[in-house]
Motif scaffolding. Structure first.
Motif, PDB file in Angstrom:
ATOM      1  N   MET A   1       0.837  -1.205   0.000  1.00  0.00           N
ATOM      2  CA  MET A   1       0.000   0.000   0.000  1.00  0.00           C
ATOM      3  C   MET A   1       0.874   1.257   0.000  1.00  0.00           C
ATOM      4  O   MET A   1       0.568   2.235  -0.680  1.00  0.00           O
ATOM      5  N   ASP A   2       1.966   1.215   0.748  1.00  0.00           N
ATOM      6  CA  ASP A   2       2.886   2.364   0.777  1.00  0.00           C
ATOM      7  C   ASP A   2       3.477   2.626  -0.606  1.00  0.00           C
ATOM      8  O   ASP A   2       3.619   3.780  -1.028  1.00  0.00           O
ATOM      9  N   VAL A   3       3.823   1.546  -1.290  1.00  0.00           N
ATOM     10  CA  VAL A   3       4.389   1.680  -2.641  1.00  0.00           C
ATOM     11  C   VAL A   3       3.352   2.292  -3.585  1.00  0.00           C
ATOM     12  O   VAL A   3       3.663   3.188  -4.374  1.00  0.00           O
ATOM     13  N   LEU A   4       2.100   1.812  -3.496  1.00  0.00           N
ATOM     14  CA  LEU A   4       1.038   2.339  -4.348  1.00  0.00           C
ATOM     15  C   LEU A   4       0.835   3.834  -4.086  1.00  0.00           C
ATOM     16  O   LEU A   4       0.732   4.634  -5.024  1.00  0.00           O
ATOM     17  N   LYS A   5       0.805   4.202  -2.807  1.00  0.00           N
ATOM     18  CA  LYS A   5       0.635   5.623  -2.449  1.00  0.00           C
ATOM     19  C   LYS A   5       1.793   6.464  -2.984  1.00  0.00           C
ATOM     20  O   LYS A   5       1.598   7.578  -3.480  1.00  0.00           O
ATOM     21  N   ALA A   6       3.003   5.920  -2.904  1.00  0.00           N
ATOM     22  CA  ALA A   6       4.185   6.633  -3.409  1.00  0.00           C
ATOM     23  C   ALA A   6       4.108   6.807  -4.924  1.00  0.00           C
ATOM     24  O   ALA A   6       4.452   7.868  -5.458  1.00  0.00           O
ATOM     25  N   MET A   7       3.640   5.755  -5.619  1.00  0.00           N
ATOM     26  CA  MET A   7       3.482   5.841  -7.079  1.00  0.00           C
ATOM     27  C   MET A   7       2.518   6.964  -7.447  1.00  0.00           C
ATOM     28  O   MET A   7       2.778   7.760  -8.355  1.00  0.00           O
ATOM     29  N   ILE A   8       1.390   7.003  -6.727  1.00  0.00           N
ATOM     30  CA  ILE A   8       0.382   8.035  -7.003  1.00  0.00           C
ATOM     31  C   ILE A   8       0.959   9.426  -6.717  1.00  0.00           C
ATOM     32  O   ILE A   8       0.770  10.363  -7.498  1.00  0.00           O
ATOM     33  N   ARG A   9       1.697   9.533  -5.595  1.00  0.00           N
ATOM     34  CA  ARG A   9       2.280  10.819  -5.202  1.00  0.00           C
ATOM     35  C   ARG A   9       3.300  11.303  -6.238  1.00  0.00           C
ATOM     36  O   ARG A   9       3.414  12.490  -6.517  1.00  0.00           O
ATOM     37  N   LEU A  10       4.028  10.361  -6.823  1.00  0.00           N
ATOM     38  CA  LEU A  10       5.073  10.700  -7.807  1.00  0.00           C
ATOM     39  C   LEU A  10       4.549  10.716  -9.246  1.00  0.00           C
ATOM     40  O   LEU A  10       5.320  10.772 -10.197  1.00  0.00           O
ATOM     41  N   SER A  11       3.197  10.605  -9.370  1.00  0.00           N
ATOM     42  CA  SER A  11       2.538  10.609 -10.693  1.00  0.00           C
ATOM     43  C   SER A  11       3.006   9.467 -11.595  1.00  0.00           C
ATOM     44  O   SER A  11       3.079   9.611 -12.819  1.00  0.00           O
ATOM     45  N   ILE A  12       3.369   8.348 -10.982  1.00  0.00           N
ATOM     46  CA  ILE A  12       3.694   7.137 -11.754  1.00  0.00           C
ATOM     47  C   ILE A  12       2.377   6.388 -11.972  1.00  0.00           C
ATOM     48  O   ILE A  12       1.677   6.078 -11.004  1.00  0.00           O
ATOM     49  N   PRO A  13       1.978   6.123 -13.212  1.00  0.00           N
ATOM     50  CA  PRO A  13       0.666   5.511 -13.461  1.00  0.00           C
ATOM     51  C   PRO A  13       0.514   4.162 -12.750  1.00  0.00           C
ATOM     52  O   PRO A  13       1.320   3.253 -12.940  1.00  0.00           O
ATOM     53  N   ALA A  14      -0.507   4.087 -11.913  1.00  0.00           N
ATOM     54  CA  ALA A  14      -0.835   2.814 -11.253  1.00  0.00           C
ATOM     55  C   ALA A  14      -1.851   2.085 -12.118  1.00  0.00           C
ATOM     56  O   ALA A  14      -2.912   2.623 -12.421  1.00  0.00           O
ATOM     57  N   GLU A  15      -1.512   0.884 -12.545  1.00  0.00           N
ATOM     58  CA  GLU A  15      -2.376   0.136 -13.463  1.00  0.00           C
ATOM     59  C   GLU A  15      -3.290  -0.823 -12.705  1.00  0.00           C
ATOM     60  O   GLU A  15      -3.114  -1.072 -11.511  1.00  0.00           O
ATOM     61  N   ALA A  16      -4.272  -1.379 -13.432  1.00  0.00           N
ATOM     62  CA  ALA A  16      -5.255  -2.269 -12.814  1.00  0.00           C
ATOM     63  C   ALA A  16      -4.581  -3.454 -12.123  1.00  0.00           C
ATOM     64  O   ALA A  16      -5.024  -3.899 -11.060  1.00  0.00           O
ATOM     65  N   GLY A  17      -3.501  -3.948 -12.730  1.00  0.00           N
ATOM     66  CA  GLY A  17      -2.800  -5.100 -12.154  1.00  0.00           C
ATOM     67  C   GLY A  17      -2.211  -4.807 -10.788  1.00  0.00           C
ATOM     68  O   GLY A  17      -2.183  -5.685  -9.915  1.00  0.00           O
ATOM     69  N   HIS A  18      -1.721  -3.564 -10.584  1.00  0.00           N
ATOM     70  CA  HIS A  18      -1.179  -3.192  -9.269  1.00  0.00           C
ATOM     71  C   HIS A  18      -2.279  -3.247  -8.202  1.00  0.00           C
ATOM     72  O   HIS A  18      -2.087  -3.798  -7.121  1.00  0.00           O
ATOM     73  N   TYR A  19      -3.430  -2.673  -8.554  1.00  0.00           N
ATOM     74  CA  TYR A  19      -4.565  -2.725  -7.631  1.00  0.00           C
ATOM     75  C   TYR A  19      -5.005  -4.176  -7.394  1.00  0.00           C
ATOM     76  O   TYR A  19      -5.338  -4.563  -6.282  1.00  0.00           O
TER      77      TYR A  19
END
Length: 219
Positions: free
Chosen positions: A1-19
């Motif tokens: 979850m921390d990694v996902l939040k960091a991706m969103i914060r850094l504007s790195i596209p989070a894809e459906a597979g990550h979720y």
């Protein structure tokens, strides 16, 4: 979850597979509230439908969350996810129940969706009818077929013919004739000759006679 939040914060596209990976593992850990929160973000932002996606959500993720939602009265959320998956061409209608051959539960889920006013795709009806048919639940499949036809969906003529034939073969003649009556009203009359031929070949003379009487009455 921390990694996902960091991706969103850094504007790195989070894809459906990550979720999907997180949703799957939240479900495995019985942390369904967290899984549902992620699902809300996934569906609200239509992340599944992003054309540039390379990492897609796997059945191992969406089956358990759909099952949880259906078991806990959240069929609306389940249907939103199903619709997004189907737009992507994912062939998993009513996913987890049919994979586990629980056709009766799939039928209950379908009924619940209809009662809640959802307009369902004809492929959902087909999947449930096929599953019920394969389980030998012909009369239940026939009821799903009736609902589908009453909703104005005229697809899957081959499956409809199989259900009618099986009803007649098992002696459920009045039910079969009721369905045929409905089909004729919506200009989707079955092939009487082929049904009669099969019944005669199988020695189902009484069923054949009743069907031919009905056909003659209707000219």
């Amino acid at each position: 979850m921390d990694v996902l939040k960091a991706m969103i914060r850094l504007s790195i596209p989070a894809e459906a597979g990550h979720y999907g990976i997180l949703i799957e593992n939240f479900c495995k850990a019985s942390q369904y509230n967290n899984a549902v929160k992620l699902l809300d973000k996934l569906t609200e932002k239509e992340i599944i439908l992003r054309p540039q996606s390379t990492l897609h959500m796997e059945p191992s993720a969406y089956n358990p969350i759909i099952e949880y939602l259906c078991n806990n009265g959240q069929t609306a959320k389940a249907e939103i996810l199903l619709r997004q998956l189907m737009k992507m061409g994912v062939q998993e209608p009513i996913a987890s129940y049919l994979k586990k051959n629980e056709s009766a539960d799939a039928k209950t889920t379908l009924d619940s969706m209809i009662e809640n006013g959802h307009l369902l795709d004809s492929s959902l009806y087909r999947s449930v009818m096929e599953s019920l048919f394969e389980d030998g639940r012909i009369q239940t499949a026939s009821r799903v077929m009736k609902t589908m036809l009453e909703k104005g969906l005229k697809d899957h003529e081959e499956l409809i013919a199989k259900i009618l034939e099986d009803l007649l073969m098992r002696g459920h003649v009045e039910e079969a004739i009721g369905r045929i009556d409905l089909l004729m009203v919506i200009d989707l009359a079955p092939h009487f000759d082929s049904l009669l031929s099969v019944l005669c070949e199988k020695g189902k003379t009484i069923s054949a006679l009743k069907l031919s009487d009905f056909g003659l009455e209707r000219d």
